[in-house]
Design an enzyme around this catalytic site. Structure first.
Site, PDB file in Angstrom:
ATOM      1  CD  GLU A 156       0.457   1.664   6.304  1.00 32.52           C
ATOM      2  OE1 GLU A 156       1.273   1.838   5.380  1.00 32.52           O
ATOM      3  OE2 GLU A 156      -0.525   2.401   6.495  1.00 32.52           O
ATOM      4  CD  GLU A 263      -4.335   5.250   9.962  1.00 32.36           C
ATOM      5  OE1 GLU A 263      -4.459   5.471   8.737  1.00 32.36           O
ATOM      6  OE2 GLU A 263      -3.256   4.911  10.495  1.00 32.36           O
TER       7      GLU A 263
END
Length: 389
Positions: A156, A263
């Protein structure tokens, strides 16, 4: 009484085994397409939750740790590491011959404050922070050299507008913190696959920034093996649309890397904010309207949920030559992070197995889709080559 208790446990185990034997396994159905995985918590890889352990062994051939390899867990204090649970996780994957993922090395969340501070509590210098990053990566990756096959090196790092996220890593070290992270990881284990992982890459603006980042790193000699699309999707087919998912996979494939759905879950609950963000620092107060299904999912919503998974897997199967694995963020609805984020105490239903570990209608829908799609021999050969020994 102890004897009776043991008999009950044995009987429950026999019943569970019989039930699982009667249902197909995702890892078998998609064996010619991509690896199928799940993110695990300690109750699962330490094998205290027997029902979920049996489900994991039956259904999945790759595993990711939810938290135990994040900096705050494995390196909580300066000079002190704790590999107790991380060792159990890796051992579980090895015992069950799974492809083992390490998650994650460099992230702005779940990293202790001391990492970015000097002895006086002020901002650490560039040199100190680089040295800490290198020492951490060499210690953690080095411990599992040859055992963990793939690492989410950076997590991220791109903001919603496509710029680099203004994290302490960026502010203190500068943009080359990304290059250094991959260099250190390669130094620690030259054979491990190195990934970039992020959410919201289906959004064109953020995706453009991530593509620029990957190209920049590749130009500096970094051999990034793959990009992880986190896949925290909404029930609403426009959050993101299948076209956006399709375009994201295609765009990253053009960079010469494999794509992974890392995810995956589908949130059926109303959004507390109008955003695709999976930013974990976001929290909201509980409201009844935001927890509409406290006990069970209505049949109509269950059907929408199944259709959403079916269309997503349609995209994944279309790109099975490019997609290496599809990993769910959790095993059953009971252990999903979405039960408590961004509002604590909500009942969420984002996975293929319900709170008792039973397959939901979505499970049958994607299996039917797989059976009606011709297998890809090239994908089958590729996936066979990445299976754990």
């Amino acid at each position: 009484m102890k004897t009776i208790g043991k008999l009950i446990v044995v009987a429950a185990g026999i019943f569970l085994a019989a039930r699982l034997d009667a249902q197909p396994a995702l890892k078998d159905v998609f064996k010619h397409d991509f690896l199928i995985g799940a993110a695990l918590n300690p109750a699962q890889f330490c094998e205290s939750n027997l029902s979920e352990v049996a489900l994991i062994k039956q259904q999945f051939n790759t595993v990711t740790p939810e938290n135990v390899l994040k900096w705050e867990r494995v390196h909580p204090e300066l000079g002190r590491y704790d590999f107790t649970l991380a060792d159990r996780y890796v051992g579980f994957g090895e015992t069950n011959k799974m492809f083992i993922i390490g998650h994650t090395l460099v992230w702005h969340q779940q990293t202790p404050g001391w990492v970015f501070q000097d002895e006086q509590g002020k901002s650490a210098s560039r040199e100190v922070l680089l040295a800490r990053m290198r020492e951490h990566i060499l210690t953690v990756v080095g411990r599992y050299q040859g055992r963990i096959q793939g690492w989410d090196v950076v997590n991220e790092a791109v903001a919603e507008d496509g710029s680099l996220r203004k994290t302490p890593w960026l502010k203190i070290i500068g943009e080359d913190y990304l290059l250094k992270a991959y260099q250190f990881a390669h130094e620690a284990d030259p054979q491990a696959e190195l990934y970039y992982n992020d959410y919201g890459l289906e959004n064109s603006q953020k995706r453009t920034g991530a593509i620029a980042l990957i190209k920049h790193l590749q130009a500096q000699g970094v051999k990034i093996s793959g990009v992880g699309l986190q896949g925290h999707y909404k029930l609403d087919a426009n959050f993101p649309s299948t076209q956006e998912v399709d375009e994201a996979v295609a765009d990253f494939t053009k960079l010469g890397v494999k794509v992974m759905i890392t995810e995956l879950d589908v949130d059926v609950l109303p959004s507390a904010h109008q955003s695709l963000s999976a930013e974990i620092s976001t929290e909201h107060e509980a409201e009844a309207r935001l927890n509409p299904f406290p006990k069970e999912l209505p049949a109509a919503v269950q059907d929408q949920f199944a259709a959403r998974y079916e269309e997503l897997f349609g995209v994944f199967l279309k790109h099975r030559r490019e997609i290496k694995r599809v990993t769910f963020w959790g095993v059953t609805d009971a252990d999903s992070w979405l039960n408590n984020w961004p509002i604590a105490g909500r009942s969420s239903y984002p996975l293929l197995f319900d709170r008792e570990g039973r397959p939901k209608p979505a499970f049958a829908r994607i299996l039917k889709l797989a059976h009606t799609t011709q297998p890809d021999p090239a994908a089958a050969r590729r996936n066979k080559s990445v299976q754990a020994p």
